[in-house]
Scaffold this motif. Sequence first.
Motif, PDB file in Angstrom:
ATOM      1  N   LYS A  21       2.571   4.159  15.933  1.00 35.96           N
ATOM      2  CA  LYS A  21       1.852   4.887  16.718  1.00 35.96           C
ATOM      3  C   LYS A  21       0.349   4.577  16.482  1.00 35.96           C
ATOM      4  CE  LYS A  21       5.407   8.750  16.004  1.00 35.96           C
ATOM      5  NZ  LYS A  21       5.425   9.982  15.180  1.00 35.96           N
ATOM      6  N   PRO A  22      -0.347   4.052  17.454  1.00 39.67           N
ATOM      7  CA  PRO A  22      -1.542   3.542  17.197  1.00 39.67           C
ATOM      8  C   PRO A  22      -2.752   4.653  16.844  1.00 39.67           C
ATOM      9  CG  PRO A  22      -0.501   2.681  19.028  1.00 39.67           C
ATOM     10  CD  PRO A  22       0.071   3.704  18.881  1.00 39.67           C
ATOM     11  N   ASP A  23      -2.646   5.561  17.310  1.00 38.37           N
ATOM     12  CA  ASP A  23      -3.602   6.621  17.024  1.00 38.37           C
ATOM     13  C   ASP A  23      -3.462   7.136  15.545  1.00 38.37           C
ATOM     14  OD1 ASP A  23      -4.752   6.208  19.787  1.00 38.37           O
ATOM     15  OD2 ASP A  23      -3.703   8.207  20.427  1.00 38.37           O
ATOM     16  N   SER A  24      -2.339   7.306  15.097  1.00 37.63           N
ATOM     17  CA  SER A  24      -2.207   7.833  13.697  1.00 37.63           C
ATOM     18  C   SER A  24      -2.479   6.898  12.671  1.00 37.63           C
ATOM     19  CB  SER A  24      -0.529   8.456  13.858  1.00 37.63           C
ATOM     20  OG  SER A  24      -0.228   9.589  14.683  1.00 37.63           O
ATOM     21  N   LEU A  25      -1.976   5.422  13.057  1.00 36.40           N
ATOM     22  CA  LEU A  25      -2.044   4.637  12.278  1.00 36.40           C
ATOM     23  C   LEU A  25      -3.393   3.801  12.196  1.00 36.40           C
ATOM     24  CD1 LEU A  25       1.273   2.747  12.695  1.00 36.40           C
ATOM     25  CD2 LEU A  25       0.625   4.020  10.639  1.00 36.40           C
ATOM     26  N   TYR A  27       0.924  -1.104  -0.071  1.00 38.49           N
ATOM     27  CA  TYR A  27      -0.042   0.021   0.308  1.00 38.49           C
ATOM     28  C   TYR A  27       0.960   0.996   0.073  1.00 38.49           C
ATOM     29  CZ  TYR A  27      -4.122  -3.181   1.514  1.00 38.49           C
ATOM     30  OH  TYR A  27      -4.666  -3.973   1.179  1.00 38.49           O
ATOM     31  N   PRO A  28       1.390   1.755  -1.244  1.00 42.70           N
ATOM     32  CA  PRO A  28       2.100   2.788  -1.207  1.00 42.70           C
ATOM     33  C   PRO A  28       1.955   4.033  -0.411  1.00 42.70           C
ATOM     34  CG  PRO A  28       1.848   1.914  -3.590  1.00 42.70           C
ATOM     35  CD  PRO A  28       1.016   1.115  -2.463  1.00 42.70           C
ATOM     36  N   GLU A  29       0.771   4.359  -0.709  1.00 44.52           N
ATOM     37  CA  GLU A  29      -0.012   5.496  -0.156  1.00 44.52           C
ATOM     38  C   GLU A  29       0.260   5.586   1.475  1.00 44.52           C
ATOM     39  OE1 GLU A  29      -0.931   8.305  -1.875  1.00 44.52           O
ATOM     40  OE2 GLU A  29      -0.111   7.211  -3.610  1.00 44.52           O
ATOM     41  N   MET A  30       0.198   4.466   1.974  1.00 43.41           N
ATOM     42  CA  MET A  30       0.154   4.159   3.355  1.00 43.41           C
ATOM     43  C   MET A  30       1.447   3.914   4.060  1.00 43.41           C
ATOM     44  SD  MET A  30      -3.389   2.167   4.039  1.00 43.41           S
ATOM     45  CE  MET A  30      -4.766   2.610   2.953  1.00 43.41           C
ATOM     46  N   LYS A  31       2.574   3.626   3.035  1.00 47.52           N
ATOM     47  CA  LYS A  31       3.846   2.992   3.441  1.00 47.52           C
ATOM     48  C   LYS A  31       3.573   1.970   4.249  1.00 47.52           C
ATOM     49  CE  LYS A  31       5.833   7.419   3.481  1.00 47.52           C
ATOM     50  NZ  LYS A  31       6.523   8.592   4.073  1.00 47.52           N
ATOM     51  N   ALA A  32       2.630   0.952   3.743  1.00 49.22           N
ATOM     52  CA  ALA A  32       2.396  -0.158   4.385  1.00 49.22           C
ATOM     53  C   ALA A  32       2.665  -1.485   3.681  1.00 49.22           C
ATOM     54  CB  ALA A  32       0.887  -0.348   5.059  1.00 49.22           C
ATOM     55  N   LYS A  33       2.956  -2.447   4.255  1.00 50.32           N
ATOM     56  CA  LYS A  33       3.372  -3.710   3.279  1.00 50.32           C
ATOM     57  C   LYS A  33       2.361  -4.935   4.062  1.00 50.32           C
ATOM     58  CE  LYS A  33       7.437  -2.515   0.812  1.00 50.32           C
ATOM     59  NZ  LYS A  33       8.722  -3.139   0.655  1.00 50.32           N
ATOM     60  N   THR A  43       2.662  -1.844  18.418  1.00 52.76           N
ATOM     61  CA  THR A  43       3.022  -2.960  18.043  1.00 52.76           C
ATOM     62  C   THR A  43       3.752  -2.897  16.548  1.00 52.76           C
ATOM     63  OG1 THR A  43       1.210  -3.925  17.042  1.00 52.76           O
ATOM     64  CG2 THR A  43       1.877  -4.651  19.466  1.00 52.76           C
ATOM     65  N   ALA A  44       4.752  -3.560  16.516  1.00 52.93           N
ATOM     66  CA  ALA A  44       5.413  -3.631  15.111  1.00 52.93           C
ATOM     67  C   ALA A  44       4.500  -3.995  13.922  1.00 52.93           C
ATOM     68  CB  ALA A  44       6.693  -4.490  14.990  1.00 52.93           C
ATOM     69  N   SER A  45       3.579  -4.934  14.132  1.00 52.21           N
ATOM     70  CA  SER A  45       2.745  -5.508  13.134  1.00 52.21           C
ATOM     71  C   SER A  45       1.128  -5.660  13.885  1.00 52.21           C
ATOM     72  CB  SER A  45       2.879  -7.045  12.931  1.00 52.21           C
ATOM     73  OG  SER A  45       2.025  -7.495  12.105  1.00 52.21           O
ATOM     74  N   VAL A  64      -0.464 -20.816   4.324  1.00 51.80           N
ATOM     75  CA  VAL A  64      -0.145 -19.388   4.050  1.00 51.80           C
ATOM     76  C   VAL A  64      -0.237 -18.382   5.170  1.00 51.80           C
ATOM     77  CG1 VAL A  64      -0.924 -17.163   2.551  1.00 51.80           C
ATOM     78  CG2 VAL A  64      -1.282 -19.527   1.409  1.00 51.80           C
ATOM     79  N   THR A  65       0.661 -17.617   5.355  1.00 52.46           N
ATOM     80  CA  THR A  65       0.737 -16.706   6.610  1.00 52.46           C
ATOM     81  C   THR A  65       0.993 -15.096   6.037  1.00 52.46           C
ATOM     82  OG1 THR A  65       1.596 -16.263   8.313  1.00 52.46           O
ATOM     83  CG2 THR A  65       3.010 -17.038   7.138  1.00 52.46           C
ATOM     84  N   ALA A  66       0.509 -14.252   6.813  1.00 55.02           N
ATOM     85  CA  ALA A  66       0.467 -12.979   6.409  1.00 55.02           C
ATOM     86  C   ALA A  66       0.678 -12.070   7.534  1.00 55.02           C
ATOM     87  CB  ALA A  66      -0.497 -12.350   5.462  1.00 55.02           C
ATOM     88  N   ASN A  67       1.339 -10.853   7.424  1.00 59.72           N
ATOM     89  CA  ASN A  67       1.738 -10.055   8.570  1.00 59.72           C
ATOM     90  C   ASN A  67       1.823  -8.473   7.845  1.00 59.72           C
ATOM     91  OD1 ASN A  67       2.477 -12.209  10.418  1.00 59.72           O
ATOM     92  ND2 ASN A  67       4.123 -12.423   8.928  1.00 59.72           N
ATOM     93  N   LEU A  68       1.099  -7.544   8.703  1.00 61.05           N
ATOM     94  CA  LEU A  68       1.109  -6.308   8.229  1.00 61.05           C
ATOM     95  C   LEU A  68       2.093  -5.458   8.962  1.00 61.05           C
ATOM     96  CD1 LEU A  68      -0.178  -3.710   7.061  1.00 61.05           C
ATOM     97  CD2 LEU A  68      -1.656  -3.613   8.962  1.00 61.05           C
ATOM     98  N   TYR A  69       3.037  -4.817   8.088  1.00 67.19           N
ATOM     99  CA  TYR A  69       4.000  -3.783   8.697  1.00 67.19           C
ATOM    100  C   TYR A  69       3.898  -2.489   8.097  1.00 67.19           C
ATOM    101  CZ  TYR A  69       6.073  -7.662  10.746  1.00 67.19           C
ATOM    102  OH  TYR A  69       6.165  -8.884  11.756  1.00 67.19           O
ATOM    103  N   PHE A  70       4.170  -1.441   8.891  1.00 60.81           N
ATOM    104  CA  PHE A  70       3.977  -0.146   8.455  1.00 60.81           C
ATOM    105  C   PHE A  70       5.677   0.579   8.346  1.00 60.81           C
ATOM    106  CE2 PHE A  70      -0.366  -0.242   9.630  1.00 60.81           C
ATOM    107  CZ  PHE A  70      -0.880   0.388   8.542  1.00 60.81           C
TER     108      PHE A  70
END
Length: 184
Positions: free
Chosen positions: A159-163, A70-76, A132-134, A148-154
């Motif tokens: 920063k929980p409130d901002s994210l 997600y390039p706009e969110m800087k997330a993978k 948390t990191a993920s 299949v496993t998946a993990n979200l990282y920014f």
Amino acid sequence: MFKKLIFTFLGFFLFSCAEEAQPKPSGELRLEYPKAKYQKYVSPCGFSFEYSDFAKIVNAKNDCWYYIEYPEMKAKVFVTYFPVKNDFALHVKESEKMVYEHTIKASSIDTKSFTYPERNVFGNFYELSGPTASNLQFFVTDSTRHYVTANLYFNSRPKPDSLAPAVAYIKNDLQHLIDTFEWK
């Protein structure tokens, strides 16, 4: 001389701030993302799912390891496929280890199991709250041949409130991914 200097500084200090400070109105950044439109992804590893057109799929190591970026969110979302070869319990244990390594920072970990027996799709969805990191993790399996496993990282500090808006958006996408997941 010293007394005159002190009185001069005291005079400047007392009379220099004639204007009262006004509090600024509170404002919050409003993050809005487009309504998701989904497209199908067919993996060469024997499964398919739908993902948001707001994201793109990028190969990482090989055809079975890739990112949903997600390039706009800087997330993978790191997605990894493993064939099951009498090591199913090991894969589940490793997934849970990845989740529970975050207990140091997580304020809560919400686990939801899902089953779609008509498609032979089973697994767990983990939502981690706090710095948390993920924030989101899941695994999908047919419990005999595929895992299949998946993990979200920014790409930012946790920063929980901002994210929160981005996490909520991606959570909906990942739930749709799971709802449309199929084995070949």
